[in-house]
Design an enzyme around this catalytic site. Structure first.
Site, mmCIF file in Angstrom:
data_model
loop_
_atom_site.group_PDB
_atom_site.id
_atom_site.type_symbol
_atom_site.label_atom_id
_atom_site.label_comp_id
_atom_site.label_asym_id
_atom_site.label_seq_id
_atom_site.Cartn_x
_atom_site.Cartn_y
_atom_site.Cartn_z
ATOM 1 N N GLY A 1 -11.408 -110.976 -6.284
ATOM 2 C CA GLY A 1 -11.283 -109.770 -5.493
ATOM 3 C C GLY A 1 -11.095 -108.545 -6.353
ATOM 4 C CG ASP B 1 -15.483 -105.705 8.944
ATOM 5 O OD1 ASP B 1 -15.173 -104.520 8.712
ATOM 6 O OD2 ASP B 1 -15.930 -106.103 10.032
ATOM 7 C CG ASP C 1 -15.670 -115.780 -16.750
ATOM 8 O OD1 ASP C 1 -16.133 -114.667 -17.093
ATOM 9 O OD2 ASP C 1 -15.687 -116.793 -17.481
ATOM 10 C CG ASP C 2 -16.229 -110.653 -16.934
ATOM 11 O OD1 ASP C 2 -15.002 -110.450 -16.954
ATOM 12 O OD2 ASP C 2 -16.959 -110.511 -17.924
ATOM 13 C CG ASP D 1 -18.467 -110.784 15.200
ATOM 14 O OD1 ASP D 1 -19.666 -110.521 15.003
ATOM 15 O OD2 ASP D 1 -17.561 -110.374 14.450
ATOM 16 C CB CYS E 1 -11.753 -98.706 -14.355
ATOM 17 S SG CYS E 1 -12.992 -99.897 -13.781
#
Length: 744
Positions: A532, A459, A441-442, A620, A409
């Site tokens: 994200g 992806d 939030d988390d 695809d 982290c």
């Protein structure tokens, strides 16, 4: 090995003659830590010296244009295809149409000019301006098409009596005569003579040549009104013309003055002897867009070419905080003016000459200039040099760090950088997003309606282009494709980003550009960005984890094709090969433009169309190439697929890239799948064969559709904008053996 961080941004607005020299200069001698960005509306820039020869049919379009994409790739510069509409000098950003602002530390403007048109809304429909040249060429082709269909004599007017107007009128007359188009050409000027900036001998020579060629010259004929089909002069004469070409004095882009820069009386950027703005240090200008306060010169490509080298030196000095060098333009210069035929007139000061030899001289000079940018040195694989201390501090060593970067982290991007990147971005809001970016939030909380299934995919990859905004759009399109292929609607997305170790403001801007592009795609599909993760790494990458919704019994899976179905591909293939060539600065800008257009096209509408026409299986086409994904569709089904290599839609430049040895690094692994194919010997050498294994980014959909619905499906797909869609094969009973699952 870590690439040098971006410490300062040099942004070049416009792909004019001065800026192509600047880009090449930075390519020949890079400045580690400085990122060069060229912003231009088009990926090709015309060379003004060859325009009349192009109109006269003496040069091809490629011969008369500098391709900016391979030039930028050679120089390690970003190329951003956008139209600049203003500059926010206070915040050091340039404003573009249809994309986020682009930040700069040092700015240079070489965006050319436009002819001064008459006031009134009808003028634009009545005349064809010669500048911007890129727009003129398209209208010229349309004009030729109109003239070729006429039976009566077409009257052409050229408005403007300078070298541009004279040369263009002769080139037009020559080409129309060569095409056997019945026409007459008139030249109108508000001056008492043509070529007023040239000596009397030059004017006399062109008067004679134009008379011999049947071109009528109207002096003292200021045009005050223009409507489709006629012109009116200040003297009150009304003249009927079928087409009017406008080559008058140059006009400045209006955004120069509107941005607060010091400009001259005509609106051109006012610069000093260093080619630097009189009002804004760190902003430079050259070519037609600029006016030197102490050494005014006519708007001519000669001066733009000559300004390239001193401009490059001063831009480098500005980035390094060094003293600028004075530029002094020459008082007299050589003009070589063509006549449409292989015959030209030379002019310098009071001297003039004419003849076929002058044309050969001009042609040699022009081709030599173009060869500087057409035949670029091989790209070096040598590591970058040390960052000059004057550019700034390496962020890896900022705030007491010793250059080591942590993992875990400790490698996360800081909260302030993230907040700056997200500022002003507006993700889609959905009722089924219970907890998202509105109240972080988390974890995000998403509801799934009754009777629906949640569809998940992920992806991520490194950039294949240097434009972060387009990269964001392409990545979002690519990541959503799995949802569309299965028949789902997009619901949410989460970002996965790796960012290099750059200064915080550069990181925030890069992330903002990528997210702005992605959010444009997500907004169009109704998907909400809900969170994200961002971390540091050796190089940039972007990806998305996406979710979608689908009715429980509506999923369109890969498997399920049946004998009697046909295979439909919705997009052309070739992106892997084209961008492999681009990495070595060997891809043409037009190839990249077409590939980007394909990659930016959403598959959402195509998926709905295929579903509506009864598609039984769909996927695809992405990293494993058409062949690899087709094998996944076949699986263990007892069918054989016959592919028609001739029918495969291929992007422009893909065959040439493969032929020249530029293939994706994944191509060799993809090609191993060929052992499951029965390939006719003559087809192994088919130019389309290698492209079956070419990895695609944001590629098309490949679907098995019942034969009875195929024609209707193709028509519908093309009506939706999937112009390259095609039937590329058929499903037959089988297989005869495990090895022959695919026949070519």
């Amino acid at each position: 090995m870590r690439n040098p961080p971006v410490l300062k941004d040099l942004v070049l607005v416009g792909g004019g003659h001065s800026h192509v020299a600047v880009v090449k200069a930075f390519g020949m001698r890079p400045l580690p830590g400085a990122r060069v960005t060229l912003v231009s509306r088009n990926s090709r820039t015309p060379y003004s010296g060859m325009l009349p020869g192009l109109i006269a049919g003496r040069y091809s379009v490629d011969e008369a244009h500098i391709d900016l994409v391979p030039l930028c790739r050679f120089a390690g510069a970003r190329f951003i295809g956008a139209e600049v509409v203003g500059v926010d000098a206070g915040n050091k950003t340039i404003m573009c149409a249809d994309r986020p602002p682009i930040a700069y530390d040092v700015l240079s403007i070489n965006c050319g000019s436009t002819p001064s048109l008459l006031a009134g809304d009808d003028t634009a429909d009545a005349v064809v301006p010669v500048k911007p040249i890129d727009r003129f060429l398209g209208r010229w082709e349309a004009l030729l098409e109109r003239l070729s269909q006429r039976e009566a004599t077409a009257r052409i007017a050229v408005v403007g009596g300078g070298a541009g107007g004279v040369e263009l009128s002769l080139s037009v007359q020559h080409w129309l005569s060569a095409l056997d188009v019945k026409s007459s050409v008139d030249l109108l000027t508000d001056e008492t003579e043509i070529l007023m900036t040239h000596n009397p001998g030059v004017r006399a020579r062109f008067r004679r040549i134009m008379s011999e060629r049947g071109i009528a010259v109207h002096t003292d004929s200021r045009v005050v009104d223009a409507r489709p089909g006629w012109l009116r002069t200040k003297a009150g004469d009304e003249l009927a013309f079928d087409e009017v070409l406008w080559v008058t004095n140059a006009a400045a882009p209006p955004w120069l003055a509107a941005s607060g820069f010091a400009v001259d009386d005509e609106g051109f950027l006012l610069v000093d002897a260093f080619l630097q703005s009189m009002s804004h240090p760190g902003v430079f200008g050259a070519g037609d867009a600029a006016a030197m306060r102490d050494d005014p010169r006519p708007k001519s490509g000669v001066f733009a070419v000559r300004q390239g080298r001193p401009l490059a030196r001063n831009l480098r000095s500005a980035l390094l905080g060094q003293r600028l060098a004075t530029y002094r333009p020459q008082r007299e210069f050589l003009s070589l003016i063509g006549t449409g035929e292989p015959y030209a007139v030379a002019s310098r000061g009071n001297w003039s000459a004419e003849g076929h030899w002058v044309w050969r001289w001009k042609d040699w000079i022009d081709r030599r200039f173009m060869d500087r940018y057409r035949h670029l040195p091989a790209m070096s694989d040598a590591p970058p040099g040390e960052i000059p201390g004057a550019l700034g501090e390496d962020p890896a060593r900022a705030e007491g760090h010793d250059g080591m970067r942590c993992g875990g982290c400790g490698a996360k991007v800081g909260a302030e950088t993230l907040q700056a990147a997200l500022a002003g971005l507006e993700p889609v809001r959905r009722a089924d997003v219970v907890v998202g970016l509105d109240a972080p939030d988390d974890a995000a909380l998403i509801s799934v309606p009754a009777g629906k299934l949640s569809v998940l995919s992920v992806d991520a990859f490194r950039p294949m282009i240097e434009d972060p905004y387009l990269f964001g759009r392409i990545t979002a399109n690519h990541c959503l494709n799995d949802l569309f292929a299965i028949g789902a609607e997009a619901q949410t997305a989460m970002t996965i980003v790796t960012l290099p170790v750059w200064p915080e403001n550069k990181l925030a801007d890069e992330l903002r550009q990528m997210l702005a592009g992605a959010l444009q795609v997500f907004a169009a599909e109704g998907a909400a960005l809900v969170g994200g993760h961002t971390s540091e790494g050796a190089e940039l990458s972007l990806g998305f984890s996406v979710t979608g919704l689908i009715d429980r019994d509506a999923a369109l899976l890969k498997r399920g094709m049946r004998a009697g179905d046909v295979l439909i591909l919705t997009k052309a293939v070739g992106t892997g090969a084209i961008f492999a060539a681009d990495m070595r600065s060997r891809a043409r800008g037009a190839w990249i433009d077409a590939a980007l257009e394909s990659m930016l096209q959403s598959n959402s509408a195509a998926a709905a169309c295929l579903h509506a026409h009864g598609a039984r299986a769909c996927t695809d086409v992405t990293g494993f190439g058409l062949f690899g994904h087709l094998l996944e569709m076949i699986g263990d089904d007892r069918v054989t697929v016959r592919i028609d290599a001739d029918a495969l839609p291929v992007l422009d430049g893909a065959i040439e890239s493969m032929r020249d040895g530029f293939a994706s690094s994944l191509q060799p692994q993809n090609k191993r799948a060929a052992r499951r194919a029965d390939v006719a010997q003559e087809l192994a050498s088919h130019p389309h064969y290698p492209l079956l294994f070419d990895p695609q980014t944001a590629g098309g959909l490949l679907a098995a559709v019942p034969t009875a619905a195929a024609d209707s499906c193709i028509r519908s797909l093309k009506a939706l904008g999937y112009e390259r869609t095609a039937v590329i094969g058929a499903v037959e009973p089988g297989p005869r053996t495990r090895r022959t699952a695919i026949l070519l």
